[in-house]
Write a protein that holds these residues in place. Sequence first.
Motif, PDB file in Angstrom:
ATOM      1  N   UNK A  72      55.063  -5.256  35.561  1.00 40.92           N
ATOM      2  CA  UNK A  72      54.665  -4.109  34.743  1.00 40.92           C
ATOM      3  C   UNK A  72      53.345  -4.492  34.082  1.00 40.92           C
ATOM      4  N   UNK A  73      52.292  -4.444  34.889  1.00 38.56           N
ATOM      5  CA  UNK A  73      51.017  -5.046  34.511  1.00 38.56           C
ATOM      6  C   UNK A  73      50.399  -4.402  33.282  1.00 38.56           C
ATOM      7  N   UNK A  74      50.583  -3.094  33.103  1.00 38.99           N
ATOM      8  CA  UNK A  74      49.921  -2.459  31.959  1.00 38.99           C
ATOM      9  C   UNK A  74      50.589  -2.834  30.645  1.00 38.99           C
ATOM     10  N   UNK A  75      51.833  -3.287  30.689  1.00 40.97           N
ATOM     11  CA  UNK A  75      52.473  -3.856  29.504  1.00 40.97           C
ATOM     12  C   UNK A  75      52.070  -5.322  29.339  1.00 40.97           C
ATOM     13  N   UNK A  76      52.058  -6.065  30.442  1.00 43.93           N
ATOM     14  CA  UNK A  76      51.789  -7.503  30.376  1.00 43.93           C
ATOM     15  C   UNK A  76      50.381  -7.788  29.854  1.00 43.93           C
ATOM     16  N   UNK A  77      49.411  -6.955  30.227  1.00 48.28           N
ATOM     17  CA  UNK A  77      48.054  -7.172  29.747  1.00 48.28           C
ATOM     18  C   UNK A  77      47.962  -7.081  28.232  1.00 48.28           C
ATOM     19  N   UNK A  78      48.617  -6.083  27.667  1.00 48.79           N
ATOM     20  CA  UNK A  78      48.606  -5.933  26.204  1.00 48.79           C
ATOM     21  C   UNK A  78      49.412  -7.050  25.535  1.00 48.79           C
ATOM     22  N   UNK A  79      50.532  -7.421  26.141  1.00 51.31           N
ATOM     23  CA  UNK A  79      51.354  -8.493  25.567  1.00 51.31           C
ATOM     24  C   UNK A  79      50.584  -9.814  25.539  1.00 51.31           C
ATOM     25  N   UNK A  80      49.799 -10.069  26.591  1.00 50.68           N
ATOM     26  CA  UNK A  80      49.005 -11.299  26.636  1.00 50.68           C
ATOM     27  C   UNK A  80      47.950 -11.298  25.534  1.00 50.68           C
ATOM     28  N   UNK A  81      47.348 -10.132  25.285  1.00 51.33           N
ATOM     29  CA  UNK A  81      46.356 -10.025  24.218  1.00 51.33           C
ATOM     30  C   UNK A  81      47.000 -10.243  22.852  1.00 51.33           C
ATOM     31  N   UNK A  82      48.193  -9.700  22.669  1.00 53.82           N
ATOM     32  CA  UNK A  82      48.918  -9.899  21.412  1.00 53.82           C
ATOM     33  C   UNK A  82      49.162 -11.381  21.173  1.00 53.82           C
ATOM     34  N   UNK A  83      49.611 -12.076  22.206  1.00 58.50           N
ATOM     35  CA  UNK A  83      49.889 -13.509  22.089  1.00 58.50           C
ATOM     36  C   UNK A  83      48.615 -14.272  21.750  1.00 58.50           C
ATOM     37  N   UNK A  84      47.503 -13.866  22.333  1.00 57.14           N
ATOM     38  CA  UNK A  84      46.228 -14.517  22.041  1.00 57.14           C
ATOM     39  C   UNK A  84      45.851 -14.324  20.579  1.00 57.14           C
ATOM     40  N   UNK A  85      46.033 -13.102  20.072  1.00 60.11           N
ATOM     41  CA  UNK A  85      45.727 -12.841  18.674  1.00 60.11           C
ATOM     42  C   UNK A  85      46.537 -13.709  17.738  1.00 60.11           C
ATOM     43  N   UNK A  86      47.808 -13.929  18.084  1.00 58.02           N
ATOM     44  CA  UNK A  86      48.653 -14.810  17.267  1.00 58.02           C
ATOM     45  C   UNK A  86      48.136 -16.252  17.327  1.00 58.02           C
ATOM     46  N   UNK A  87      47.733 -16.682  18.519  1.00 59.91           N
ATOM     47  CA  UNK A  87      47.291 -18.067  18.704  1.00 59.91           C
ATOM     48  C   UNK A  87      46.044 -18.385  17.897  1.00 59.91           C
ATOM     49  N   UNK A  88      45.126 -17.432  17.773  1.00 57.63           N
ATOM     50  CA  UNK A  88      43.883 -17.709  17.043  1.00 57.63           C
ATOM     51  C   UNK A  88      44.016 -17.445  15.544  1.00 57.63           C
ATOM     52  N   UNK A  89      45.193 -16.969  15.134  1.00 54.73           N
ATOM     53  CA  UNK A  89      45.432 -16.771  13.708  1.00 54.73           C
ATOM     54  C   UNK A  89      44.811 -15.524  13.122  1.00 54.73           C
ATOM     55  N   UNK A  90      44.591 -14.505  13.939  1.00 54.46           N
ATOM     56  CA  UNK A  90      44.055 -13.248  13.417  1.00 54.46           C
ATOM     57  C   UNK A  90      45.097 -12.567  12.533  1.00 54.46           C
ATOM     58  N   UNK A  91      44.703 -12.020  11.381  1.00 54.86           N
ATOM     59  CA  UNK A  91      45.665 -11.357  10.478  1.00 54.86           C
ATOM     60  C   UNK A  91      45.937  -9.926  10.939  1.00 54.86           C
ATOM     61  N   UNK A  92      46.915  -9.738  11.823  1.00 54.88           N
ATOM     62  CA  UNK A  92      47.114  -8.403  12.371  1.00 54.88           C
ATOM     63  C   UNK A  92      48.578  -8.017  12.483  1.00 54.88           C
ATOM     64  N   UNK A  93      48.775  -6.706  12.527  1.00 56.96           N
ATOM     65  CA  UNK A  93      50.076  -6.102  12.792  1.00 56.96           C
ATOM     66  C   UNK A  93      49.985  -5.382  14.126  1.00 56.96           C
ATOM     67  N   UNK A  94      51.001  -5.545  14.941  1.00 57.94           N
ATOM     68  CA  UNK A  94      51.053  -4.919  16.261  1.00 57.94           C
ATOM     69  C   UNK A  94      51.781  -3.579  16.144  1.00 57.94           C
ATOM     70  N   UNK A  95      51.036  -2.478  16.157  1.00 53.18           N
ATOM     71  CA  UNK A  95      51.631  -1.143  16.069  1.00 53.18           C
ATOM     72  C   UNK A  95      51.674  -0.557  17.480  1.00 53.18           C
ATOM     73  N   UNK A  96      52.854  -0.603  18.079  1.00 55.46           N
ATOM     74  CA  UNK A  96      53.013  -0.225  19.481  1.00 55.46           C
ATOM     75  C   UNK A  96      53.243   1.282  19.630  1.00 55.46           C
ATOM     76  N   UNK A  97      52.570   1.876  20.595  1.00 53.09           N
ATOM     77  CA  UNK A  97      52.709   3.309  20.851  1.00 53.09           C
ATOM     78  C   UNK A  97      53.875   3.559  21.792  1.00 53.09           C
ATOM     79  N   UNK A  98      54.707   4.542  21.442  1.00 49.11           N
ATOM     80  CA  UNK A  98      55.839   4.896  22.278  1.00 49.11           C
ATOM     81  C   UNK A  98      55.443   5.705  23.497  1.00 49.11           C
TER      82      UNK A  98
END
Length: 320
Positions: A142-168
């Motif tokens: 499910x590549x269109x989900x995996x691409x966003x999930x990978x970006x989310x993980x990257x944001x966590x790794x670099x310590x960016x102060x963010x909230x993940x607001x997922x669209x339904x």
Amino acid sequence: MPINALGQSPPDNMTITDTVSAPLVAVVGATGIQGGSVIKALEESDKAYRIRGFTRDASKPTAQALASRGVEVVSVSLVVGNKDEVYKAFEGANMIFHMNAERETAEAKQLFDAAKASGAERIVWSGLVSFDKISGGKFPHVYHFEGKAAATEYGRQIGAPFVDVQAGFYAVNMIESPMAHTKLEDGSLALEWPVPPTTRMPIIDAAYDYGLYVRHVFELPVFPSGSEVRTAGEMIAAGDIAGQLGELTGKKVVFKQITTEDYGASLRAFGLPPHIVEDLVECWVVFAEYGFYGTKEISSHEGLARKPRTWKEFVKSLDQ
């Protein structure tokens, strides 16, 4: 009266300002569904904001409409090769909303780098879950989900102060996408999906309601960095989506569960490439087995400026 990027008149209590004491909110995709919804929600707030909206083409009508409402419209290409301009676009922002096309993971990572470098204390990112991780590797396509999930993980790794607001699940897709329904010989419509009619979907009128969640997160007394928000007006069974659509439109609308093979064939008939077909077929299988948000429920509506629309309310709004 000017019409905004969502085709709506701006609210009477619009609070977009150029006063330097007001927080500056940078919004990626300002003329799109999610970015436009964020701007709309901030306009409806009783708090004042400066808003900088990003778009590829500042000369198009939707961008000009934003400018007429006080948005600082910035034309910028977010491609990886344009790093300096992307970083510059975020400079001075106090809050940032960013998102990207699902499969453009490298661009999303650059946005996280730029957002963190800007010094913004409140960042909201529009991500999605990893079905590869949830399923233990059973559903990796499910590549269109995996691409966003990978970006989310990257944001966590670099310590960016963010909230993940997922669209339904976009309600509008059930109306506008030719792949969402089939016209039968008797003139009725069929929602032909490879899932049982009891499969529950987190329906959201994204243009109207997604921004409510982003505004709520931005305006919390304590920013909940590291958390995620799962948006939806309601959870509704696939069969009820068809039933209520028929009830409200006066048309005969049925739900029909089809095989994954038949669904894949219907997608190929639209000319979609093999990897997109694989992605979309597998995502429906995952929705049935795990749910759109995996095993997690949708987030509470408590604290939102208003209640988001249900599927019925969305369909009724189409006649307004």
